[in-house]
Structures are given as C-alpha cells and as structure tokens.
Write an enzyme that holds these catalytic residues in place. Sequence first.
Site, mmCIF file in Angstrom:
data_model
loop_
_atom_site.group_PDB
_atom_site.id
_atom_site.type_symbol
_atom_site.label_atom_id
_atom_site.label_comp_id
_atom_site.label_asym_id
_atom_site.label_seq_id
_atom_site.Cartn_x
_atom_site.Cartn_y
_atom_site.Cartn_z
ATOM 1 N NE ARG A 108 -12.314 -41.383 23.535
ATOM 2 C CZ ARG A 108 -13.277 -40.494 23.422
ATOM 3 N NH1 ARG A 108 -13.214 -39.553 22.495
ATOM 4 N NH2 ARG A 108 -14.318 -40.520 24.229
ATOM 5 C CG PHE A 122 -18.476 -36.708 17.873
ATOM 6 C CD1 PHE A 122 -18.046 -37.664 18.772
ATOM 7 C CD2 PHE A 122 -19.799 -36.292 17.914
ATOM 8 C CE1 PHE A 122 -18.920 -38.198 19.708
ATOM 9 C CE2 PHE A 122 -20.676 -36.824 18.849
ATOM 10 C CZ PHE A 122 -20.226 -37.777 19.754
ATOM 11 C CE1 TYR A 174 -19.982 -33.841 26.287
ATOM 12 C CE2 TYR A 174 -21.887 -32.392 26.218
ATOM 13 C CZ TYR A 174 -21.026 -33.279 25.586
ATOM 14 O OH TYR A 174 -21.222 -33.592 24.275
ATOM 15 C CE LYS A 175 -16.578 -34.130 24.318
ATOM 16 N NZ LYS A 175 -16.771 -35.579 24.494
ATOM 17 C CG ASP A 196 -16.942 -29.948 17.562
ATOM 18 O OD1 ASP A 196 -16.650 -29.698 18.755
ATOM 19 O OD2 ASP A 196 -17.708 -30.873 17.236
HETATM 20 C C1 LIG Z 1 -16.150 -33.487 18.631
HETATM 21 C C2 LIG Z 1 -17.503 -33.643 19.253
HETATM 22 N N1 LIG Z 1 -18.540 -32.917 18.781
HETATM 23 C C3 LIG Z 1 -19.774 -33.032 19.327
HETATM 24 C C4 LIG Z 1 -20.022 -33.879 20.373
HETATM 25 C C5 LIG Z 1 -21.417 -34.060 20.943
HETATM 26 O O1 LIG Z 1 -22.093 -32.890 21.005
HETATM 27 P P1 LIG Z 1 -23.493 -32.716 21.774
HETATM 28 O O2 LIG Z 1 -23.242 -31.651 22.797
HETATM 29 O O3 LIG Z 1 -24.444 -32.209 20.755
HETATM 30 O O4 LIG Z 1 -23.915 -34.006 22.336
HETATM 31 C C6 LIG Z 1 -18.962 -34.632 20.913
HETATM 32 C C7 LIG Z 1 -19.225 -35.534 22.054
HETATM 33 O O5 LIG Z 1 -18.401 -36.235 22.553
HETATM 34 C C8 LIG Z 1 -17.685 -34.522 20.331
HETATM 35 O O6 LIG Z 1 -16.662 -35.247 20.786
#
Ligand SMILES: Cc1ncc(COP(=O)(O)O)c(C=O)c1O
Length: 418
Positions: free
Chosen positions: A377, A125, A220-221, A195
Amino acid sequence: MPLTLDDVRELDRQDPLATFKSRFALPEGAIYLDGNSLGAQPVAAAEAVEALMAQWRDSLIQGWNQGWFDAPERLGDRLAPLLGAAPGEVLVSDTITHNLYKLLGYITEGQGRARPVILSEGGNFPTDGYIAQGFCRFGGFEHRVVPEGAALEAYLDERVAAVVLSHVHYRTGRLRDMAAITRQVHASGAEVVWDLAHSAGALPVNLAACGVRYAVGCTYKYLNGGPGAPAFLYVRRDCQNRGWQPLSGWLGHAAPFAFEADYAPAPGISQFRTGTHSPLAFAALEASLTLWQEVDLAALRHKSQRLIELFRESLSGCLDEHGISDITPPEAQRGSQVGLVVSNHGSSNAPNPGYAIVQALIERGVIGDYREPGLMRFGFAPLYLSHEDVWQAARHLREVLSAGEYLAPRFQQRGAVT
Ligand SMILES: Cc1ncc(COP(=O)(O)O)c(C=O)c1O
C-alpha cells in the site's frame, strides 16, 4: 510519454499546496508514502506538545480550566469543516473502536429488539466487524456479515437496525458513494455508521450533503494528529439527545462534577465523552488541525489524484513482468492510496515477496506498508509529498524490482508491525 525529472519539478513549482511541505518535520531524504497509516509530524505539533508540558509543569491542575477540559468539543468544531459537518456535531474522543460501540448502542437504545440485526461488511478493517460482534454478543443482537463485494441491498431487510461501512476501503482504497448508500440504508429503516478512517483528510467529505447521521474516524492518518491520536465521532444535530450511549462514563454526564449517583447524559455531542482524555495528545492534534484550516480541500483532492496518476504512469510496463497487479480503482472511485498486489509465483507456502519489496524500498527511504495477503500500500498525502518525491519513489521501486534487490535475506525478517 513518461514525465521527466524536469517535468515533475515544474509541476512542483506550480503546485498551490507546495508550501505545506516545509511545515512537516520529515527525516532527511525520506519519501513518506505511509500517511494512510500514520501521518507525518507537523512542526507545530512538536511545539504544541512542548508548550503543553510547560503548562502542565506551571499550571498543574489548573490546566484543566485553561483549555484542556473542553478540547474534545473544541477540536471537534475544528474538524467539522473538513467533514462537511456543523459546529457541535463532532466530538474528538477515544478510538474508532470505542466510538463504534458507543454509536451502535446509541442507535439501538430503546428500540427493543424489533430490529435485532447488526450488519458489518466482510473484508473491512477488522475492528469494525469485531465491535459489531462484541456489541451483538453483549447486547443480545444478531451479527450478520455482508460478504465482500455482495450487494448490500440483499441484506437490508426489516430486521436490520444498523450497518457499519467504510467510506474508503483500507485495502483496496475503493471509495463508496456515501450519499446513495446512506439513502438506501435509511429507506430500509436502518441506520448506517460510516468509518471515515481513510477519507478524513484524504479527500473532501460532505456528511451533511450526503445525509449522514452517524460517523466515526481517526486523526492519526491523513490528519497528522500523531501516533494513537484521539479519534472522532459525528452525530448529526437532529439525532442528538435521543437517549444514552452505552459507555456512560462520568465525563459524558450532564454534570460531571456534581458526582451524582445516577447517570444522566450531557446535552448534545458531549454525551459521547467517556473518561479522562489526554491533553498531550490533544495538543498535537490541535496544532495539526490549525494547519488544516488553511487547506483548500478541492486542491488537496486534485493533487492527490495527480500524484497517484504520476506514480502509476511512472511504473507502467514494469509491474506485469514481476507478477504485480495494480488494484487501484479508477479516479472517481478511490481515496488517496495505490494498491499493488504481488503474486506468490504459484507457491502458497512461501512468504509473499511483497513484504520484502516494501522493506527494500524502506531501506532506500521510500516508506510504504504491506498487508497480507500480498498487498503493498502506498498512501498519497498531498501536504507533504511533492511530484518529485513520487517520481523518485517510482524510480526506486523499478530499481528494487529489476535488480531483484528485495531477495536479499535481510529483507525477509518480519517485525511485529508490517
Ligand atoms: C478503516 C479503519 N477503521 C478503524 C481503524 C482502527 O481504529 P482504532 O482507532 O480503534 O485503532 C483503522 C486503522 O487503521 C482503519 O483503517
């Protein structure tokens, strides 16, 4: 033999997680397969936000002494059991983006430049790589990228200070062996920041058992905290109190209301706070995390995998003829999403039909998402998806493809967010 509607209804009757669906406020008729981007709304979250508004109205600034101020640590402790972490090891704060920066700075502080390299992975990402780049640019480090699919081992030399890796890959849904990779990175003398964006709430995560020292993730996911809900970071207890993190804001100070001239980090996980957080956002997330305390994570994982198999089996035989390949990894190596890649039928200039297919599905109430190039997806959030939902979603996709419904001009218009 493909399952019938009666079969899947029977699976729903036997589902130990079935009652959770009624605790989410989904639009009538929607089959929501995008919980891997933005989770659905818990009924209790809307009530909690309303209650927070009333508290703001009635208590005004006293609200900060009525649970608002300590929410980052309190919610961190609520989240901890879902991550295999202990109380005091998780802080809910800011975004993944900010938290990555904090951890890279914290890990490398006081090391000099004996290990001048930060590694990130190609194809991850983007924010993970961007932050590694930005951190290196301002901190005098060298950024190196491990190309997608390359062996990490070849890049882990004595110059590497830290590596940022995703536990579950956002595009492919591939799940990494967290314990083995953590051991490998630590053995090389470097640190790894995991992550967990696509694993927290999607499957049981056991940071302690995997020997993890540092991690970040979002809520938020799969955790249903709401749009832009605060993220979290994890620092193992014995790795706390080692120095500073670079976003040394006033709320991470040891005595924030002493208004001292110089920064002194707060003890424990609180030093990873930065500035003022939003009690409104925390209220929605707290309601969701309260619901999550009731969830049996083994049952969640079992159902997630059964839903994925049901979806894939229900599509068998219909993807090839439309130039669609299923890139979903095998069960032991995946998170909670299915990836279907649509070929461009040999024309690299034409827009990929995957986008229009997803739009046609959305018009039918089946909500997934699309990521360039060509990836459809579908996320499987077991708390609000029934077996029948998944069976119906596959039926809709088969119909959209066989009737060429997605070729209609209205499905070709692109919005800013895909
Ligand atoms: C693997 C991953 N890392 C980071 C993020 C985004 O992070 P942030 O909370 O900083 O917007 C996402 C967003 O979909 C993601 O899928």
